[in-house]
Design a protein around this motif. Structure first.
Motif, PDB file in Angstrom:
ATOM      1  N   GLU A 321       0.833  -1.205   0.000  1.00  0.00           N
ATOM      2  CA  GLU A 321       0.000   0.000   0.000  1.00  0.00           C
ATOM      3  C   GLU A 321       0.869   1.257   0.000  1.00  0.00           C
ATOM      4  O   GLU A 321       0.527   2.262  -0.631  1.00  0.00           O
ATOM      5  CB  GLU A 321      -0.920  -0.011   1.234  1.00  0.00           C
ATOM      6  N   LEU A 322       2.013   1.205   0.693  1.00  0.00           N
ATOM      7  CA  LEU A 322       2.941   2.340   0.687  1.00  0.00           C
ATOM      8  C   LEU A 322       3.494   2.565  -0.724  1.00  0.00           C
ATOM      9  O   LEU A 322       3.627   3.711  -1.164  1.00  0.00           O
ATOM     10  CB  LEU A 322       4.088   2.088   1.669  1.00  0.00           C
ATOM     11  N   ASP A 323       3.810   1.479  -1.423  1.00  0.00           N
ATOM     12  CA  ASP A 323       4.264   1.609  -2.816  1.00  0.00           C
ATOM     13  C   ASP A 323       3.221   2.341  -3.647  1.00  0.00           C
ATOM     14  O   ASP A 323       3.548   3.261  -4.409  1.00  0.00           O
ATOM     15  CB  ASP A 323       4.517   0.223  -3.421  1.00  0.00           C
ATOM     16  N   ARG A 324       1.964   1.922  -3.497  1.00  0.00           N
ATOM     17  CA  ARG A 324       0.890   2.561  -4.273  1.00  0.00           C
ATOM     18  C   ARG A 324       0.711   4.017  -3.880  1.00  0.00           C
ATOM     19  O   ARG A 324       0.460   4.874  -4.732  1.00  0.00           O
ATOM     20  CB  ARG A 324      -0.416   1.786  -4.071  1.00  0.00           C
ATOM     21  N   LYS A 325       0.857   4.312  -2.568  1.00  0.00           N
ATOM     22  CA  LYS A 325       0.694   5.685  -2.094  1.00  0.00           C
ATOM     23  C   LYS A 325       1.764   6.594  -2.685  1.00  0.00           C
ATOM     24  O   LYS A 325       1.461   7.705  -3.158  1.00  0.00           O
ATOM     25  CB  LYS A 325       0.773   5.714  -0.557  1.00  0.00           C
ATOM     26  N   ILE A 326       3.008   6.145  -2.653  1.00  0.00           N
ATOM     27  CA  ILE A 326       4.111   6.953  -3.192  1.00  0.00           C
ATOM     28  C   ILE A 326       3.945   7.154  -4.692  1.00  0.00           C
ATOM     29  O   ILE A 326       4.134   8.258  -5.208  1.00  0.00           O
ATOM     30  CB  ILE A 326       5.465   6.315  -2.853  1.00  0.00           C
ATOM     31  N   ASN A 327       3.555   6.100  -5.398  1.00  0.00           N
ATOM     32  CA  ASN A 327       3.323   6.232  -6.834  1.00  0.00           C
ATOM     33  C   ASN A 327       2.200   7.215  -7.119  1.00  0.00           C
ATOM     34  O   ASN A 327       2.267   7.992  -8.073  1.00  0.00           O
ATOM     35  CB  ASN A 327       3.002   4.861  -7.445  1.00  0.00           C
ATOM     36  N   SER A 328       1.167   7.193  -6.261  1.00  0.00           N
ATOM     37  CA  SER A 328       0.052   8.126  -6.433  1.00  0.00           C
ATOM     38  C   SER A 328       0.492   9.566  -6.186  1.00  0.00           C
ATOM     39  O   SER A 328       0.110  10.482  -6.917  1.00  0.00           O
ATOM     40  CB  SER A 328      -1.078   7.755  -5.467  1.00  0.00           C
ATOM     41  N   LEU A 329       1.312   9.753  -5.148  1.00  0.00           N
ATOM     42  CA  LEU A 329       1.781  11.105  -4.827  1.00  0.00           C
ATOM     43  C   LEU A 329       2.685  11.646  -5.926  1.00  0.00           C
ATOM     44  O   LEU A 329       2.576  12.808  -6.327  1.00  0.00           O
ATOM     45  CB  LEU A 329       2.523  11.101  -3.484  1.00  0.00           C
TER      46      LEU A 329
END
Length: 480
Positions: A321-329
């Motif tokens: 989920e952190l990977d997805r969050k950083i990619n989203s940011l």
């Protein structure tokens, strides 16, 4: 209770294996040699069981071929199209065609009745085991839900504890500010009291002088002048004295009013402090309860393999989920604005030169690691640095805060954009001093270390990412 009953997974596997063995036994039985029968009458009735209690299953046409399983008190147990039933053992109904058998086959035929004598028992056991397997499946599902609920509950307690910490800190700061205000108002009131006392002494002396002057009479004071010039001087002097007295009187009244205001303000501060002190005590008690609940949940997780594995899985999901969050940011950042930097040298030029985010020993390294306790291989996207709660966390390189909030599995977390697709992540923080959009400098304190979201105590979790992908932070930090 035995471990077999306590572990729904093990129980489920054993029951399933038993059913497979029984099915295998049925397959073996089905491979045995059965006598063949030919229906000799039209519409031969097949019953569910011998005798009057048997229910009609179906009727067979004349000439239909069936397999004879066994004889039972004037009845034949037969097999037709996968169904087992019973018919009358009479020559007018069925013509039995015996098969030619070798000596070995005759021996098997002798054992046939004994084997099929156990059919009812095996079928009953199959039914019971299927029922037990279904119960086991339900227990496994319930156990999985319990695991999920415990992990969710842990996250809820973590967040509640974090809110309590922030509320406690805010109340503590407010009480300290009220103490300062009370001290300031106390000092102001003491100074006002001194000025009032001095003015009151002066007024008392002036009243005495005026009383004496009134006893002599103002006309007597002026009339005793030897000349007109002296008369005018005495009159002017008297007016100045009276004007000064009036000024002192007004100052005295003003000081008294100001003192009353200061005292009222001080009383308000004291009352407010008393209320906040009560709230602070209640918040401390609540935080203690939440901390105790957190410790109990962690103890349960560590003591049960299934729960600990579920927690490991939850951490893996949090990392994804952190990977997805950083990619989203990063996807939201304008490419041109992202590549701008005020530093003479970009982040990429500081490999091996970055300051440590916190003083402490690196306890867990970046990369693939194996959990020796459960023989599980996993991947860590950053490093863990051991530190005490409250130790300052510093920004390793100047940049802009992209994220500063709670993140499941990581607690309080800050993500900083350093330009040219480089980012750093700081997690398990106690207090955060920066908000989204803030600019930060190299070495600036952005937070304090804590244990929020951590299952292994106080530490700082630190990551370096490039284009959203984690890289080894150790090679970017100064050695030593």
């Amino acid at each position: 209770m035995s471990s077999y009953l306590r572990n729904p997974y093990k129980r489920f596997i054993i029951l399933a294996a038993t059913l497979l063995l029984l099915c295998g036994a049925e397959d073996t039985r089905g491979a045995d040699v059965h006598p063949i029968g030919i229906v000799a009458t039209e519409g031969l009735a097949v019953q569910s069981e011998p005798g009057r209690k048997g229910l009609l299953q179906k009727t067979l046409k004349k000439g239909t071929e069936i397999k004879i399983i066994k004889r039972r008190q004037g009845w034949l147990q037969i097999l037709h199209e996968g169904e087992v039933g019973f018919i009358r053992d009479q020559a007018q109904f069925i013509k039995i065609i015996p098969k030619k058998m070798t000596d070995t086959a005759e021996k098997q035929s002798t054992q046939l009745n004994d084997q099929h004598g156990q059919v009812d028992i095996i079928e009953s056991r199959q039914k019971h085991i299927r029922s037990e397997i279904e119960k086991g499946r339900q227990e496994v599902e319930a156990f999985r839900r319990k695991e999920s609920d415990i992990i969710k509950r842990l996250n809820q307690v973590e967040r509640a504890l974090n809110v309590s910490r922030k509320r406690t800190a805010a109340l503590r700061d407010e009480i300290e500010k009220l103490d300062l205000r009370i001290a300031e108002t106390t000092k102001s009131s003491e100074e006002l009291i001194k000025r009032i006392q001095a003015n009151e002494d002066y007024v008392a002396k002036r009243l005495t002088a005026m009383y004496k002057m009134n006893w002599l009479g103002k006309f007597q004071l002026l009339a005793s002048a030897d000349s007109m010039h002296e008369f005018i001087q005495r009159k002017a002097g008297l007016e100045r004295i009276l004007a000064h007295d009036e000024k002192i009187r007004r100052t005295l009244v003003k000081n008294q009013a100001e003192l009353n205001k200061v005292l009222a303000e001080m009383e308000t501060h004291k009352n407010r402090k008393s209320i906040r002190a009560t709230e602070y005590k209640n918040q401390i008690r609540l935080m203690s309860q939440e901390r105790s609940a957190r410790e109990n949940l962690l103890a349960d997780i560590r003591s049960q393999k299934a729960l600990e594995l579920a927690a490991i899985d939850a951490l893996t999901q949090a990392a994804n989920e952190l990977d997805r969050k950083i990619n989203s940011l990063t996807a939201k950042i304008n490419e041109t604005a992202r590549n701008k930097t005020n530093s003479r040298l970009p982040f990429s030029a500081h490999k091996g030169l970055l300051i440590r985010p916190v003083n402490g020993k690196i306890t867990n390294l970046f990369g693939t690691y194996k959990n020796s306790k459960y023989n599980i291989t996993n991947f860590r996207s950053g490093i863990d640095i051991q530190a005490d709660i409250g130790d300052p966390v510093r920004c390793v390189f100047k940049g802009k805060v992209l994220f500063a909030s709670w993140f499941k599995g990581y607690g309080n977390m800050i993500i900083i954009d350093h330009g040219k697709n480089y980012y750093t992540v700081y997690a398990h923080l106690e207090e955060t001093f920066k908000s989204k959009g803030d600019l930060v400098e190299t070495g600036e304190v952005i937070a304090t270390t804590g244990d929020t979201g951590s299952m292994t105590g106080a530490k700082l979790y630190f990551e370096v990412r490039h284009h959203g992908k984690p890289v080894n932070p150790v090679i970017w930090l100064k050695k030593g």
